[in-house]
Design an enzyme around this catalytic site. Structure first.
Site, PDB file in Angstrom:
ATOM      1  N   LYS A 299     -12.249 -30.307  47.710  1.00 20.32           N
ATOM      2  CA  LYS A 299     -13.278 -30.118  46.686  1.00 20.32           C
ATOM      3  C   LYS A 299     -12.702 -30.099  45.278  1.00 20.32           C
ATOM      4  O   LYS A 299     -11.517 -29.957  45.066  1.00 20.32           O
ATOM      5  CB  LYS A 299     -14.107 -28.869  46.995  1.00 20.32           C
ATOM      6  CG  LYS A 299     -15.128 -29.194  48.098  1.00 20.32           C
ATOM      7  CD  LYS A 299     -16.148 -28.131  48.330  1.00 20.32           C
ATOM      8  CE  LYS A 299     -17.153 -28.666  49.376  1.00 20.32           C
ATOM      9  NZ  LYS A 299     -17.961 -27.609  49.939  1.00 20.32           N
TER      10      LYS A 299
ATOM     11  N   ARG B 188     -14.089 -25.984  57.446  1.00 22.00           N
ATOM     12  CA  ARG B 188     -14.625 -27.345  57.586  1.00 22.00           C
ATOM     13  C   ARG B 188     -13.724 -28.269  56.766  1.00 22.00           C
ATOM     14  O   ARG B 188     -13.654 -28.135  55.547  1.00 22.00           O
ATOM     15  CB  ARG B 188     -16.063 -27.358  57.044  1.00 22.00           C
ATOM     16  CG  ARG B 188     -16.740 -28.723  57.019  1.00 22.00           C
ATOM     17  CD  ARG B 188     -18.110 -28.601  56.331  1.00 22.00           C
ATOM     18  NE  ARG B 188     -18.825 -29.867  56.325  1.00 22.00           N
ATOM     19  CZ  ARG B 188     -18.619 -30.833  55.447  1.00 22.00           C
ATOM     20  NH1 ARG B 188     -17.723 -30.696  54.489  1.00 22.00           N
ATOM     21  NH2 ARG B 188     -19.318 -31.957  55.527  1.00 22.00           N
TER      22      ARG B 188
HETATM   23  N1  PMM Z   1     -19.951 -29.108  51.789  1.00 25.13           N
HETATM   24  C1  PMM Z   1     -20.262 -30.399  51.940  1.00 25.13           C
HETATM   25  C2  PMM Z   1     -21.033 -30.830  53.030  1.00 25.13           C
HETATM   26  N2  PMM Z   1     -21.435 -29.971  53.976  1.00 25.13           N
HETATM   27  N3  PMM Z   1     -21.528 -27.777  54.813  1.00 25.13           N
HETATM   28  C3  PMM Z   1     -21.217 -26.480  54.690  1.00 25.13           C
HETATM   29  N4  PMM Z   1     -21.616 -25.613  55.625  1.00 25.13           N
HETATM   30  N5  PMM Z   1     -20.512 -26.016  53.629  1.00 25.13           N
HETATM   31  C4  PMM Z   1     -20.079 -26.825  52.631  1.00 25.13           C
HETATM   32  O1  PMM Z   1     -19.476 -26.327  51.662  1.00 25.13           O
HETATM   33  C5  PMM Z   1     -20.380 -28.217  52.729  1.00 25.13           C
HETATM   34  C6  PMM Z   1     -21.116 -28.653  53.854  1.00 25.13           C
HETATM   35  C7  PMM Z   1     -19.798 -31.388  50.930  1.00 25.13           C
HETATM   36  O2  PMM Z   1     -18.539 -31.891  51.287  1.00 25.13           O
HETATM   37  P1  PMM Z   1     -18.185 -33.423  51.661  1.00 25.13           P
HETATM   38  O3  PMM Z   1     -19.321 -34.294  51.181  1.00 25.13           O
HETATM   39  O4  PMM Z   1     -16.918 -33.649  50.914  1.00 25.13           O
HETATM   40  O5  PMM Z   1     -17.984 -33.500  53.127  1.00 25.13           O
END
Ligand code: PMM
Length: 283
Positions: free
Chosen positions: A204, A244
């Site tokens: 991030k 994650r």
């Molecule tokens: N961030 C993204 C997508 N899904 N889900 C949860 N639970 N928490 C998060 O912080 C989160 C998420 C965005 O990240 P990406 O697009 O880089 O995968």
């Protein structure tokens, strides 16, 4: 939790796993590298992303969920739509991850409650259109904890069982780097909500901010995996239930090392008091 974004435009890996076969293969690779579950998403949540329509989201997500479930992989579906959650659960997904914590689609909580599925409730202040106008805090940790508690209460009132709720501070969502860092510094306050904690820091923007060179330029997202693994160590030490991540190997190894070191502690191993060796001499 390994991430498979079946999107053309996700923040750090958009377009790479956009067809079903590639996405399933990538999910299996992440499992081979140590993921316990795979988070499949068909809609980018990056700031300014346009929403995909329901039919397109279903088209992206369901075949990948099916493909991975048929290989025995535990699946979480990353969606703000109840219909996508419902169809994914029917296809064998085990868990629903809704970045809006049930706020985006009023049908989400009943669907999750009926299915008895675990539900990730993330801290969310709305879609990130038009800049980060909602990311203003006087005390970010207290406000995020209080707002998350209110969402958890709403989810419980909607019929989701307390032992199915997972909380997530929503790093980067209506938050500046300083806010993300403050939240990571106080994982204990998030843990005190009394639910398993998911930490999603992978690649991030705040990590780019921390790693920026003298010219202020952040490294590209794909060069933030070592930094991500550092957060995974902090999360493991802080009692998180899961992290994650896009690149699983570094995190899985880092967490195994944390576990091994913690397992090597003996009951009478009390850490030295702060500053205990200061008087005897500085080397
Ligand atoms: N961030 C993204 C997508 N899904 N889900 C949860 N639970 N928490 C998060 O912080 C989160 C998420 C965005 O990240 P990406 O697009 O880089 O995968």
């Amino acid at each position: 939790m390994g991430v498979v974004n079946v999107t053309p435009d996700s923040f750090s890996d958009g377009g790479r796993w956009f067809d079903t076969t590639t996405a399933v293969k990538h999910g299996l690779d992440l499992v081979a590298r140590g993921a316990d579950l795979i988070d499949v998403g068909g809609e980018s949540t990056r700031p300014g992303a346009t929403r995909v329509d329901e039919a397109e989201e279903l088209r992206r997500v369901i075949p990948v969920v099916r493909g991975l479930v048929s290989e025995g992989v535990t699946i979480s579906v990353d969606t703000m739509r109840a219909s996508v959650a419902e169809r994914s659960l029917a296809a064998g997904a085990a868990l629903v991850n809704d970045v809006s914590g049930g706020l985006s689609d009023p049908a989400m909580i009943p669907v999750v409650a009926d299915a008895g599925a675990p539900f990730v409730v993330m801290h969310w202040r709305g879609l990130l259109e038009g800049g980060n106008v909602k990311g203003v805090y006087a005390d970010v940790v207290t406000e995020v904890v209080d707002e998350l508690r209110a969402r958890v209460d709403a989810v419980l009132e909607g019929g989701v069982a307390a032992d199915r709720v997972i909380v997530d501070p929503g790093l980067g969502f209506s938050k500046e780097a300083e806010h993300d860092l403050a939240l990571l510094a106080r994982l204990d306050r998030l843990r005190a909500l009394g639910h398993p904690l998911l930490v999603a820091a992978s690649r991030k923007r705040f990590l780019g901010h921390v790693l920026a060179g003298p010219d202020g330029a952040p490294p590209p997202a794909r060069e933030r995996d070592a930094a991500t693994a550092a957060v995974s160590v902090l999360a493991a030490r802080g009692g998180a239930w899961a992290v994650r991540v896009h690149e699983v190997r570094a995190t899985a190894d880092a967490v195994r090392v944390v576990r091994a070191v913690e397992g090597a502690r003996t009951p009478d191993d009390t850490p030295p008091a702060p500053g205990a060796h200061g008087a005897e001499g500085t080397r």
